[in-house]
Design a protein around this motif. Structure first.
Motif, PDB file in Angstrom:
ATOM      1  N   ASN A  55      44.569  34.956  47.888  1.00  0.00           N
ATOM      2  CA  ASN A  55      45.843  34.521  47.308  1.00  0.00           C
ATOM      3  C   ASN A  55      45.947  34.904  45.834  1.00  0.00           C
ATOM      4  N   ASP A  56      44.806  34.831  45.106  1.00  0.00           N
ATOM      5  CA  ASP A  56      44.800  35.246  43.700  1.00  0.00           C
ATOM      6  C   ASP A  56      45.215  36.701  43.562  1.00  0.00           C
ATOM      7  N   ILE A  74      48.520  50.173  41.848  1.00  0.00           N
ATOM      8  CA  ILE A  74      47.654  49.011  42.072  1.00  0.00           C
ATOM      9  C   ILE A  74      46.804  49.237  43.319  1.00  0.00           C
ATOM     10  N   THR A  75      45.492  49.193  43.159  1.00  0.00           N
ATOM     11  CA  THR A  75      44.552  49.291  44.275  1.00  0.00           C
ATOM     12  C   THR A  75      43.984  47.903  44.541  1.00  0.00           C
ATOM     13  N   VAL A  76      43.968  47.501  45.825  1.00  0.00           N
ATOM     14  CA  VAL A  76      43.488  46.170  46.189  1.00  0.00           C
ATOM     15  C   VAL A  76      42.279  46.302  47.096  1.00  0.00           C
ATOM     16  N   LEU A  77      41.204  45.599  46.733  1.00  0.00           N
ATOM     17  CA  LEU A  77      40.033  45.431  47.586  1.00  0.00           C
ATOM     18  C   LEU A  77      39.924  43.944  47.883  1.00  0.00           C
ATOM     19  N   ALA A  78      40.324  43.526  49.088  1.00  0.00           N
ATOM     20  CA  ALA A  78      40.314  42.103  49.405  1.00  0.00           C
ATOM     21  C   ALA A  78      40.338  41.903  50.911  1.00  0.00           C
ATOM     22  N   ASP A  79      39.596  40.911  51.372  1.00  0.00           N
ATOM     23  CA  ASP A  79      39.676  40.549  52.787  1.00  0.00           C
ATOM     24  C   ASP A  79      40.859  39.610  52.984  1.00  0.00           C
ATOM     25  N   GLY A  80      41.553  39.803  54.092  1.00  0.00           N
ATOM     26  CA  GLY A  80      42.707  38.954  54.383  1.00  0.00           C
ATOM     27  C   GLY A  80      43.990  39.404  53.731  1.00  0.00           C
ATOM     28  N   VAL A  81      44.011  40.575  53.098  1.00  0.00           N
ATOM     29  CA  VAL A  81      45.221  41.117  52.478  1.00  0.00           C
ATOM     30  C   VAL A  81      45.599  42.382  53.237  1.00  0.00           C
ATOM     31  N   GLU A  82      46.793  42.418  53.761  1.00  0.00           N
ATOM     32  CA  GLU A  82      47.224  43.539  54.599  1.00  0.00           C
ATOM     33  C   GLU A  82      47.160  44.862  53.843  1.00  0.00           C
ATOM     34  N   ALA A 114      37.781  38.079  41.760  1.00  0.00           N
ATOM     35  CA  ALA A 114      37.877  36.690  42.204  1.00  0.00           C
ATOM     36  C   ALA A 114      36.922  36.516  43.374  1.00  0.00           C
ATOM     37  N   GLY A 115      36.058  35.533  43.304  1.00  0.00           N
ATOM     38  CA  GLY A 115      35.073  35.296  44.350  1.00  0.00           C
ATOM     39  C   GLY A 115      33.896  34.528  43.786  1.00  0.00           C
ATOM     40  N   HIS A 116      32.806  34.545  44.529  1.00  0.00           N
ATOM     41  CA  HIS A 116      31.615  33.819  44.105  1.00  0.00           C
ATOM     42  C   HIS A 116      30.811  34.605  43.082  1.00  0.00           C
ATOM     43  N   GLY A 117      30.187  33.869  42.168  1.00  0.00           N
ATOM     44  CA  GLY A 117      29.198  34.426  41.264  1.00  0.00           C
ATOM     45  C   GLY A 117      27.904  33.654  41.413  1.00  0.00           C
ATOM     46  N   SER A 118      26.808  34.235  40.953  1.00  0.00           N
ATOM     47  CA  SER A 118      25.518  33.547  41.000  1.00  0.00           C
ATOM     48  C   SER A 118      24.610  34.140  39.944  1.00  0.00           C
ATOM     49  N   GLN A 119      23.351  33.708  39.939  1.00  0.00           N
ATOM     50  CA  GLN A 119      22.325  34.233  39.055  1.00  0.00           C
ATOM     51  C   GLN A 119      21.092  34.574  39.873  1.00  0.00           C
ATOM     52  N   VAL A 120      20.420  35.653  39.485  1.00  0.00           N
ATOM     53  CA  VAL A 120      19.184  36.050  40.159  1.00  0.00           C
ATOM     54  C   VAL A 120      18.135  36.383  39.107  1.00  0.00           C
ATOM     55  N   PRO A 121      16.839  36.185  39.410  1.00  0.00           N
ATOM     56  CA  PRO A 121      15.790  36.441  38.416  1.00  0.00           C
ATOM     57  C   PRO A 121      15.717  37.919  38.022  1.00  0.00           C
ATOM     58  N   VAL A 122      15.397  38.163  36.748  1.00  0.00           N
ATOM     59  CA  VAL A 122      15.163  39.521  36.258  1.00  0.00           C
ATOM     60  C   VAL A 122      13.749  39.932  36.665  1.00  0.00           C
ATOM     61  N   PRO A 123      13.578  41.033  37.399  1.00  0.00           N
ATOM     62  CA  PRO A 123      12.220  41.456  37.792  1.00  0.00           C
ATOM     63  C   PRO A 123      11.365  41.812  36.580  1.00  0.00           C
ATOM     64  N   ALA A 124      10.074  41.643  36.693  1.00  0.00           N
ATOM     65  CA  ALA A 124       9.150  41.999  35.610  1.00  0.00           C
ATOM     66  C   ALA A 124       9.274  43.476  35.277  1.00  0.00           C
ATOM     67  N   GLY A 125       9.368  43.795  33.987  1.00  0.00           N
ATOM     68  CA  GLY A 125       9.438  45.178  33.547  1.00  0.00           C
ATOM     69  C   GLY A 125      10.782  45.838  33.716  1.00  0.00           C
ATOM     70  N   GLN A 269      52.162  19.231  44.940  1.00  0.00           N
ATOM     71  CA  GLN A 269      53.497  19.702  45.312  1.00  0.00           C
ATOM     72  C   GLN A 269      53.436  20.459  46.634  1.00  0.00           C
ATOM     73  N   GLN A 270      54.556  20.530  47.282  1.00  0.00           N
ATOM     74  CA  GLN A 270      54.701  21.315  48.498  1.00  0.00           C
ATOM     75  C   GLN A 270      55.891  22.256  48.321  1.00  0.00           C
ATOM     76  N   PRO A 271      55.800  23.522  48.735  1.00  0.00           N
ATOM     77  CA  PRO A 271      54.597  24.126  49.328  1.00  0.00           C
ATOM     78  C   PRO A 271      53.578  24.492  48.254  1.00  0.00           C
ATOM     79  N   ASN A 272      52.345  24.682  48.678  1.00  0.00           N
ATOM     80  CA  ASN A 272      51.316  25.156  47.762  1.00  0.00           C
ATOM     81  C   ASN A 272      50.345  26.063  48.515  1.00  0.00           C
ATOM     82  N   ARG A 273      49.517  26.754  47.755  1.00  0.00           N
ATOM     83  CA  ARG A 273      48.483  27.625  48.327  1.00  0.00           C
ATOM     84  C   ARG A 273      47.215  27.420  47.529  1.00  0.00           C
ATOM     85  N   ILE A 274      46.086  27.763  48.110  1.00  0.00           N
ATOM     86  CA  ILE A 274      44.821  27.639  47.395  1.00  0.00           C
ATOM     87  C   ILE A 274      44.674  28.818  46.437  1.00  0.00           C
TER      88      ILE A 274
END
Length: 755
Positions: A55-56, A74-82, A114-125, A269-274
């Protein structure tokens, strides 16, 4: 970090959402947009699925088209977008690479995540380990992201198909280096939690997956953090300044310790979207129409975010072009600051941000409101270094409103600046000779600096005679008029040198001190104009130091620790060797008497590292300025476009490489400001930058070119009413703001030098 998009190195840690925009070419921007939204994660648990990113993407696409971006651009990379490609790691990298390869001046490139972010360990060296002081990479999760697993290349394990911050940064750096303008949006976080609003459903979801959510063992995380915390044996080179900061703006949805949510919007409010809350507020402001700058856009998003009951984050803005118009379109140039709220009338600006006692501001209901919508007016009653207390006044036909009514406003917009600070200048023309050009020039300059009724504020100079205490000494020797620091006012300026040593003395004096040379055809009027501009620059640099000295180290004592390290020829020097450097210096290359030198003498190619540690439990905003002997002011931190918020228990390393292009007394000023309110944005003082003064040969009229906005704004060199010696009581130093000044002398080694 001090490269152009260091902001993206911490983008996910600063959380989420960056925008990068650049000015348009003369014929109008050539827009290109890449919108990325990941809602579904087949390789991750069901609890990790989102609904809002698709939706974003559609909402932002609609906003961009409304603002003049062609749909075909405009180029779109998204799941659920036609019609959109899937937002996999491969597709995202391919599209970023294509944008980077084709970018050129005049392009205006918008990139959103737009989506999930996270953190991962930096490998040694790992070669990028130095860029991650916490030992963790920030990552964006494409649709094909998978959890932690060991491989032959990574025996400790790795998160598969994630998109690392430095991978994104490398592509965006290429775009910025091309001369294109970039607008990047990250609406994601680096950890995840399910939270509830006031109802019993799970309508609010945070866009974050913690490391353990990817299956990363805690032992691996602990080892990465320990490696990052270990002492570093040497200072890294080549980071003194960004290679190509480009024209860019960055918006972040949250700070490093916060989460950014998605929820049904508009709430209740109605209507609304996430939608992601940050994306919703951003789009809502842009959909309102009208021209605005990025700073106005950010201030409006910040105000709306602060008034939203579901807000769990504080957006941050950074970049080199915050005062540029959004999407390169028309916008007024304004000076305005957020109100701090909390039931009082105060602005998030003070002595260092161009508000002074007596300044008049309009109180507006929103950051994008027109002047005519002012709720009322206020005068600056009291300033600290980072805040201004306001009092309602009658102005422009509007009566003084009740304080509680004005306190409901969003921003304070400057409508009339107060008279600036006094600057003291001593003059010695005794060595100028007969028919001295500087004599009539000084008479014109003194006349011009006398205030006249209805004149705009000018630099108020108090002129004193030779030998009297002053901020700057003007000393003429034959055809040169030198701008000297106070300690050099009585210096012989090479007049007592021998015929053999005088050329060396004059050459070194040129390297450390600016001057005006009376050349053929020079006129008193042109010389006076040139001197006026140089004195403004000198006053600005001196008053930065004056303000820093007012705050002293009070704010540092409780929360902030600073450490200075010097490396010469690959070896770290001890404090005793710093002082010995002054004794070993060749006296021919030491400006001024030895008594004026600091206890630290540095040489060209020395490397200095300043480490600033936040020992407290609250974040602060850090700015480090380098002030050279010719009054140049260079921001050393943050790097162009970087976010300068230093979280609790975090540290920042600022590397400097000393050059002897300019020698003499130089200073590093460290300003740390604790954020005064949860909804307040960062305070970055990099706008105080100015180039070093150069020696000017005056030949004709000497009219200066048009001043840029920053110099015009600070031409008075005053950052707070009452900061002159006799009026210090007007400025108080808050405990949540501190400053520290490091002083050294840049020189050349003598023949007997060792290290």
């Amino acid at each position: 970090m001090t490269f152009s998009l260091a902001v993206l190195s911490r983008a996910f840690a600063a959380v989420g959402c960056a925008l990068i925009c650049q000015g348009a070419a003369a014929q109008g921007p050539n827009y290109k947009a890449l919108l990325i939204g990941v809602s579904e994660y087949p390789g991750l648990p069901k609890s990790s699925q989102l609904s809002g990113p698709r939706n974003d993407v559609e909402r932002l696409r609609s906003v961009l088209v409304q603002r003049g971006v062609a749909p075909a651009a405009i180029t779109v990379l998204a799941d659920g977008v036609e019609g959109a490609q899937m937002p996999t790691r491969g597709h995202i990298l391919d599209q970023l690479g294509e944008l980077a390869r084709g970018a050129k001046p005049g392009d205006y490139i918008i990139i959103t995540f737009a989506g999930h972010g996270s953190q991962v360990p930096v490998p040694a060296g790992h070669p990028m380990a130095a860029e991650e002081p916490d030992g963790l990479f920030e990552v964006f999760l494409p649709r094909d992201a998978q959890g932690w697993a060991s491989t032959a290349q990574a025996p400790e394990g790795e998160a598969r198909n994630v998109l690392y911050d430095h991978e994104i940064r490398a592509q965006v750096d290429r775009i910025a280096a091309s001369g294109a303008f970039v607008w990047v949006i990250f609406d994601s976080c680096h950890s995840a939690t399910m939270v509830r609003n006031g109802s019993s459903d799970n309508s609010v979801r945070l866009r974050q997956i913690p490391p353990e959510g990817l299956g990363i063992p805690q032992t691996v995380i602990d080892r990465a953090v320990a490696r990052a915390s270990a002492p570093r044996p040497s200072i890294r080179a080549g980071l003194a300044a960004p290679s190509n900061p480009g024209r860019a703006v960055y918006f972040y949805a949250a700070q490093t310790t916060e989460a950014t949510p998605e929820m049904p919007l508009p709430a209740g409010q109605q209507p609304n979207r996430i939608h992601g809350l940050f994306t919703h507020l951003l789009a809502q402001t842009l959909e309102g129409g009208g021209g605005m700058t990025y700073r106005q856009l950010y201030q409006q998003v910040l105000a709306r975010n602060g008034s939203t009951s579901q807000a769990r984050s504080t957006p941050i803005a950074a970049g080199t072009q915050l005062d540029a118009p959004v999407l390169g379109q028309t916008a007024p140039k304004l000076r305005q600051w957020s109100l701090l709220g909390e039931g009082r009338l105060a602005a998030q600006a003070g002595a260092l941000t161009d508000l002074r006692v007596g300044s008049i501001v309009a109180i507006l209901p929103s950051a994008v409101a027109a002047d005519a919508q002012a709720l009322g007016y206020a005068r600056v009653k009291r300033v600290t270094l980072g805040e201004s207390e306001l009092e309602p006044i009658e102005h422009e036909g509007k009566g003084a409103r009740a304080l509680r009514e004005l306190a409901t406003g969003a921003v304070a917009r400057l409508v009339r600046p107060a008279p600036p600070l006094e600057f003291t200048v001593s003059v010695d023309l005794s060595r100028c000779g007969e028919k001295c050009l500087f004599d009539p020039a000084m008479a014109l300059l003194k006349r011009a600096s006398a205030p006249q009724p209805n004149d705009p504020p000018q630099l108020p100079i108090r002129w004193v005679g030779s030998g009297q205490a002053a901020d700057v000494a003007l000393v003429a020797v034959e055809r040169r008029l030198w701008l000297l620091p106070p300690a050099m006012a009585g210096d012989p300026l090479c007049t007592k040198s021998t015929r053999a040593t005088r050329p060396i003395c004059e050459a070194e004096l040129e390297r450390g001190v600016a001057a005006v040379v009376a050349g053929s055809g020079a006129t008193p009027q042109g010389t006076a104009e040139t001197l006026q501009g140089m004195l403004r620059a000198a006053a600005k640099a001196e008053n930065i130091l004056r303000i820093a000295s007012l705050s002293g180290q009070a704010g540092f004592a409780q929360q902030i620790t600073t450490e200075l390290q010097v490396e010469r020829n690959g070896r770290r020097l001890t404090g005793a060797e710093w002082a010995q450097g002054c004794l070993d210096a060749d006296p021919r290359y030491l400006l001024g008497p030895p008594s004026m030198a600091s206890s630290i003498c540095l040489r060209g190619q020395d490397r200095v590292q300043l480490e600033v540690l936040n020992k407290g439990n609250r974040a602060f905003d850090l700015t480090v300025l380098y002030i050279d002997s010719r009054f140049g002011v260079t921001p050393m931190y943050p790097g162009a476009g970087s976010v300068n918020r230093v979280e609790a228990r975090a540290s920042v390393r600022v590397p400097l490489e000393i050059t002897d292009d300019v020698i003499g007394i130089e200073r590093v000023v460290v300003f740390a400001v604790e954020s005064p309110a949860a909804h307040a944005g960062t305070l970055d003082l990099s706008f105080l930058a100015q180039p070093s003064l150069e020696t000017v040969e005056q030949t004709r009229s000497g009219a200066r070119g048009e001043e840029d906005d920053a110099i015009a704004l600070f031409r008075s060199a005053g950052f707070g009413e009452g900061l002159a010696t006799r009026g210090v009581e007007h400025v108080t130093v808050p405990t949540r703001m501190g400053a520290q000044v490091f002083t050294w002398q840049v020189t050349r080694p003598g023949a007997s030098s060792r290290p």
